[in-house]
Design a protein around this motif. Sequence first.
Motif, PDB file in Angstrom:
ATOM      1  N   GLU A  59      -7.976   2.710  -0.187  1.00  8.40           N
ATOM      2  CA  GLU A  59      -8.226   2.245  -1.554  1.00  8.40           C
ATOM      3  C   GLU A  59      -7.076   2.647  -2.473  1.00  8.40           C
ATOM      4  N   GLN A  60      -6.575   3.878  -2.302  1.00  7.60           N
ATOM      5  CA  GLN A  60      -5.421   4.309  -3.101  1.00  7.60           C
ATOM      6  C   GLN A  60      -4.218   3.421  -2.806  1.00  7.60           C
ATOM      7  N   PHE A  61      -4.023   3.120  -1.531  1.00 10.33           N
ATOM      8  CA  PHE A  61      -2.915   2.243  -1.136  1.00 10.33           C
ATOM      9  C   PHE A  61      -3.077   0.874  -1.773  1.00 10.33           C
ATOM     10  N   LEU A  65      -0.607  -0.701  -4.368  1.00  8.65           N
ATOM     11  CA  LEU A  65      -0.017  -2.009  -4.072  1.00  8.65           C
ATOM     12  C   LEU A  65      -0.266  -2.972  -5.221  1.00  8.65           C
ATOM     13  N   GLN A  66      -1.488  -2.941  -5.772  1.00  8.43           N
ATOM     14  CA  GLN A  66      -1.790  -3.814  -6.905  1.00  8.43           C
ATOM     15  C   GLN A  66      -0.953  -3.437  -8.118  1.00  8.43           C
ATOM     16  N   ASN A  69       2.749  -4.579  -7.467  1.00 12.04           N
ATOM     17  CA  ASN A  69       3.027  -6.019  -7.513  1.00 12.04           C
ATOM     18  C   ASN A  69       3.636  -6.436  -8.846  1.00 12.04           C
ATOM     19  N   PRO A  70       3.032  -6.044  -9.982  1.00  5.94           N
ATOM     20  CA  PRO A  70       3.678  -6.408 -11.251  1.00  5.94           C
ATOM     21  C   PRO A  70       5.058  -5.768 -11.395  1.00  5.94           C
ATOM     22  N   VAL A  71       5.189  -4.534 -10.919  1.00  4.32           N
ATOM     23  CA  VAL A  71       6.489  -3.858 -11.002  1.00  4.32           C
ATOM     24  C   VAL A  71       7.507  -4.619 -10.162  1.00  4.32           C
TER      25      VAL A  71
END
Length: 165
Positions: A59-61, A65-66, A69-71
């Motif tokens: 869940e942390q991963f 990751l979420q 994605n914007p970064v």
Amino acid sequence: MGEEKEAGVAGMHGKLKQTENMFLKEDKKFEDYKKKMEQQNSVEEELREQLHLYSGKFEQFQQTLQKSNPVFQSYKREMDEMSTRIRNLEHENAHLRLKCHKTDVQIVEADEEEAKSKKRMAILEPQNKRLHQLCKTLTTERATYREKLSNHKKAKEEEGAQSES
């Protein structure tokens, strides 16, 4: 009958002994199964804890990751913008280099023209000085000749005035 009874009691003792042995074997099997079950329950508990730990990490991963994605998209957009800016600056740099080269050529041509002009000036200055001297000389001679002409006219007029008188 006593013997039969004893034999029956002995047979019963034998059966009891056999049943006790069988009970002891079954009890030992039961204890072994119980230990195995406790071990398996312990292993299952450890596996559940690991599963819970790995689920949390997953869940942390997922969250990381979420967030990344914007970064990453921002980074990609910035890289695209930088690429465009670099292309524009390279084009501008090429244009300025060409302009600089043309300016350098013009400066070299101007220097060559200046060198030619200085050579011509070096040649023409003495000629100009001679012409000025010649002009002065001619002006002086002209003035002298005008004066002589003027004197000569006066002398003729005086002669003509004296011959009329």
